[in-house]
Design a protein around this motif. Structure first.
Motif, PDB file in Angstrom:
ATOM      1  N   LEU A  39      33.346  42.164  50.242  1.00  0.00           N
ATOM      2  CA  LEU A  39      34.318  42.747  51.171  1.00  0.00           C
ATOM      3  C   LEU A  39      35.753  42.595  50.656  1.00  0.00           C
ATOM      4  N   ILE A  40      36.096  41.400  50.197  1.00  0.00           N
ATOM      5  CA  ILE A  40      37.459  41.165  49.695  1.00  0.00           C
ATOM      6  C   ILE A  40      37.750  42.043  48.477  1.00  0.00           C
ATOM      7  N   ALA A  41      36.777  42.138  47.576  1.00  0.00           N
ATOM      8  CA  ALA A  41      36.967  42.980  46.387  1.00  0.00           C
ATOM      9  C   ALA A  41      37.139  44.446  46.771  1.00  0.00           C
ATOM     10  N   HIS A  42      36.350  44.914  47.746  1.00  0.00           N
ATOM     11  CA  HIS A  42      36.456  46.316  48.173  1.00  0.00           C
ATOM     12  C   HIS A  42      37.803  46.592  48.828  1.00  0.00           C
ATOM     13  N   ILE A  43      38.282  45.642  49.637  1.00  0.00           N
ATOM     14  CA  ILE A  43      39.603  45.834  50.255  1.00  0.00           C
ATOM     15  C   ILE A  43      40.664  45.979  49.172  1.00  0.00           C
ATOM     16  N   ALA A  44      40.554  45.128  48.140  1.00  0.00           N
ATOM     17  CA  ALA A  44      41.567  45.140  47.078  1.00  0.00           C
ATOM     18  C   ALA A  44      41.597  46.475  46.334  1.00  0.00           C
ATOM     19  N   PHE A  45      40.417  46.961  45.911  1.00  0.00           N
ATOM     20  CA  PHE A  45      40.467  48.191  45.105  1.00  0.00           C
ATOM     21  C   PHE A  45      40.568  49.450  45.950  1.00  0.00           C
ATOM     22  N   CYS A  46      40.372  49.344  47.284  1.00  0.00           N
ATOM     23  CA  CYS A  46      40.547  50.516  48.152  1.00  0.00           C
ATOM     24  C   CYS A  46      42.020  50.778  48.487  1.00  0.00           C
ATOM     25  N   ILE A  47      42.859  49.754  48.375  1.00  0.00           N
ATOM     26  CA  ILE A  47      44.261  49.906  48.784  1.00  0.00           C
ATOM     27  C   ILE A  47      44.972  51.046  48.040  1.00  0.00           C
ATOM     28  N   PRO A  48      44.890  51.143  46.704  1.00  0.00           N
ATOM     29  CA  PRO A  48      45.588  52.256  46.036  1.00  0.00           C
ATOM     30  C   PRO A  48      45.072  53.627  46.463  1.00  0.00           C
ATOM     31  N   PHE A  49      43.767  53.733  46.719  1.00  0.00           N
ATOM     32  CA  PHE A  49      43.198  55.028  47.120  1.00  0.00           C
ATOM     33  C   PHE A  49      43.684  55.418  48.519  1.00  0.00           C
ATOM     34  N   ALA A  50      43.806  54.450  49.420  1.00  0.00           N
ATOM     35  CA  ALA A  50      44.328  54.760  50.756  1.00  0.00           C
ATOM     36  C   ALA A  50      45.828  55.012  50.711  1.00  0.00           C
ATOM     37  N   TYR A  51      46.494  54.322  49.779  1.00  0.00           N
ATOM     38  CA  TYR A  51      47.964  54.415  49.731  1.00  0.00           C
ATOM     39  C   TYR A  51      48.443  55.813  49.315  1.00  0.00           C
ATOM     40  N   MET A  52      47.757  56.439  48.375  1.00  0.00           N
ATOM     41  CA  MET A  52      48.250  57.703  47.812  1.00  0.00           C
ATOM     42  C   MET A  52      48.428  58.799  48.875  1.00  0.00           C
ATOM     43  N   PRO A  53      47.403  59.144  49.674  1.00  0.00           N
ATOM     44  CA  PRO A  53      47.618  60.183  50.700  1.00  0.00           C
ATOM     45  C   PRO A  53      48.572  59.748  51.804  1.00  0.00           C
ATOM     46  N   ILE A  54      48.573  58.440  52.148  1.00  0.00           N
ATOM     47  CA  ILE A  54      49.487  57.964  53.194  1.00  0.00           C
ATOM     48  C   ILE A  54      50.932  58.072  52.716  1.00  0.00           C
ATOM     49  N   ALA A  55      51.194  57.640  51.478  1.00  0.00           N
ATOM     50  CA  ALA A  55      52.556  57.722  50.944  1.00  0.00           C
ATOM     51  C   ALA A  55      53.004  59.168  50.786  1.00  0.00           C
TER      52      ALA A  55
ATOM     53  N   PRO B 238      24.256  51.299  46.406  1.00  0.00           N
ATOM     54  CA  PRO B 238      24.296  51.566  44.960  1.00  0.00           C
ATOM     55  C   PRO B 238      23.572  50.511  44.132  1.00  0.00           C
ATOM     56  N   THR B 239      23.734  49.227  44.480  1.00  0.00           N
ATOM     57  CA  THR B 239      23.061  48.187  43.690  1.00  0.00           C
ATOM     58  C   THR B 239      21.553  48.187  43.959  1.00  0.00           C
ATOM     59  N   ALA B 240      21.160  48.502  45.205  1.00  0.00           N
ATOM     60  CA  ALA B 240      19.732  48.586  45.513  1.00  0.00           C
ATOM     61  C   ALA B 240      19.086  49.747  44.757  1.00  0.00           C
TER      62      ALA B 240
ATOM     63  N   ILE C 270      31.945  46.992  40.439  1.00  0.00           N
ATOM     64  CA  ILE C 270      32.597  45.784  40.953  1.00  0.00           C
ATOM     65  C   ILE C 270      31.655  45.029  41.892  1.00  0.00           C
ATOM     66  N   THR C 271      30.916  45.784  42.717  1.00  0.00           N
ATOM     67  CA  THR C 271      29.966  45.149  43.632  1.00  0.00           C
ATOM     68  C   THR C 271      28.903  44.374  42.871  1.00  0.00           C
ATOM     69  N   GLN C 272      28.420  44.959  41.775  1.00  0.00           N
ATOM     70  CA  GLN C 272      27.382  44.301  40.983  1.00  0.00           C
ATOM     71  C   GLN C 272      27.870  42.964  40.419  1.00  0.00           C
ATOM     72  N   PHE C 273      29.155  42.890  40.095  1.00  0.00           N
ATOM     73  CA  PHE C 273      29.714  41.665  39.523  1.00  0.00           C
ATOM     74  C   PHE C 273      29.934  40.587  40.582  1.00  0.00           C
ATOM     75  N   VAL C 274      30.382  40.985  41.764  1.00  0.00           N
ATOM     76  CA  VAL C 274      30.821  39.978  42.740  1.00  0.00           C
ATOM     77  C   VAL C 274      29.795  39.674  43.817  1.00  0.00           C
ATOM     78  N   LYS C 275      28.689  40.412  43.853  1.00  0.00           N
ATOM     79  CA  LYS C 275      27.691  40.138  44.888  1.00  0.00           C
ATOM     80  C   LYS C 275      26.877  38.901  44.502  1.00  0.00           C
ATOM     81  N   GLY C 276      26.417  38.210  45.504  1.00  0.00           N
ATOM     82  CA  GLY C 276      25.574  37.057  45.234  1.00  0.00           C
ATOM     83  C   GLY C 276      24.108  37.431  45.254  1.00  0.00           C
ATOM     84  N   ALA C 277      23.262  36.439  45.033  1.00  0.00           N
ATOM     85  CA  ALA C 277      21.822  36.677  45.077  1.00  0.00           C
ATOM     86  C   ALA C 277      21.386  36.957  46.508  1.00  0.00           C
ATOM     87  N   GLY C 278      20.478  37.916  46.664  1.00  0.00           N
ATOM     88  CA  GLY C 278      19.912  38.205  47.973  1.00  0.00           C
ATOM     89  C   GLY C 278      20.683  39.175  48.813  1.00  0.00           C
TER      90      GLY C 278
END
Length: 269
Positions: free
Chosen positions: A143-159, A226-228, A213-221
């Motif tokens: 969740l934290i990683a997704h929030i971080a990389f989603c910010i630029p994508f949300a910022y462009m149309p808003i700005a 996409p990863t499934a 990014i999800t594949q790198f930061v997700k834990g076991a289980g």
């Protein structure tokens, strides 16, 4: 001559290059969508039209795993897109509505820089960061990683939308004794709504589709869709994977269409 336009369609090879690009872009998607309706267990032999594999997604032996992965994807995408939209709106207010200041260009660059950084670099850096602070990998790290990389994508149309909203509307409201908050809530926010919706939808679909990014930061289980799907493909491509891919493709098309419509909508008229 100034003002003259060049018709690129007259360039040699324009038509065949265009056709090749369209085929490369869309032929794999069309083939996957067509074979998702194949009644055969083979992915290369067409035995007739069937919705069997779509039913298999919801009732088959892997349905529980897929439902859990789908829930993780949707819940993470909703929270990440909402949070990223709020942060992006605040960032746009700070950068665009604060007038000229010394570090304005630097601030803009810092917000949009992740768009140009290779995703594998972001994935590795995020993984190292979580490991260095001793953060156990799981739902929260995704969740934290997704929030971080989603910010630029949300910022462009808003700005982009905020740059098109004249600040004089808010100034006129405050001249008529509206407070700054009232001017924001009743003037700026409604005018910004198309950009906010567009930024949210774009962040949502980026989060839903992210794999690396999800594949790198997700834990076991814990898995997202996409990863499934990646885990299932490693054991062999089955028709039900094509059905899932086609449903995700349809969802992406709907959300991108809504984002495009929201970006084009001008409620100032």
């Amino acid at each position: 001559m100034r003002g003259s336009k060049t018709d690129v369609r007259r360039y040699p090879g324009f038509l065949p290059i265009t056709i090749i690009c369209l085929v490369v872009l869309y032929a794999p998607l069309i083939i996957v969508a067509i074979y998702s309706f194949n009644s055969s267990v083979s992915i290369t032999r067409w035995d007739g039209f069937s919705l069997h594999w779509y039913g298999e997604v919801f009732t088959g032996p892997n349905s529980d795993k897929l439902k859990a992965a789908a829930w993780n994807s949707v819940s993470i995408a909703l929270i990440a897109a909402t949070t990223a939209t709020v942060i992006s709106f605040s960032a746009a207010m700070a950068v665009i509505r604060s007038g000229e200041y010394r570090t304005r260009r630097l601030s803009l660059g810092l917000v949009t820089l992740p768009l140009m950084v290779p995703e594998i670099v972001t994935a590795v850096a995020t993984l190292i960061f979580f490991n260095s602070i001793g953060f156990t990998r799981g739902y929260m790290t995704i969740l934290i990683a997704h929030i971080a990389f989603c910010i630029p994508f949300a910022y462009m149309p808003i700005a982009a939308r905020m740059q098109g909203v004249d600040e004089s509307y808010e100034m006129a409201a405050m001249d008529l004794y509206a407070s700054r908050f009232q001017a924001f809530r009743r003037i700026l926010l409604p005018l910004m709504l198309p950009g906010v919706v567009s930024g949210f939808l774009l962040a949502f679909i980026i989060s839903m589709d992210d794999f690396l990014i999800t594949q790198f930061v997700k834990g076991a289980g814990i898995e997202t869709l996409p990863t499934a799907i990646f885990g299932a493909v490693k054991q062999g491509i089955k028709p039900d994977i094509m059905a899932i891919s086609t449903m995700l493709l349809a969802l992406s098309m709907v959300i991108v269409s809504l984002s495009f419509i929201a970006a084009k909508f001008d409620n100032t008229k």
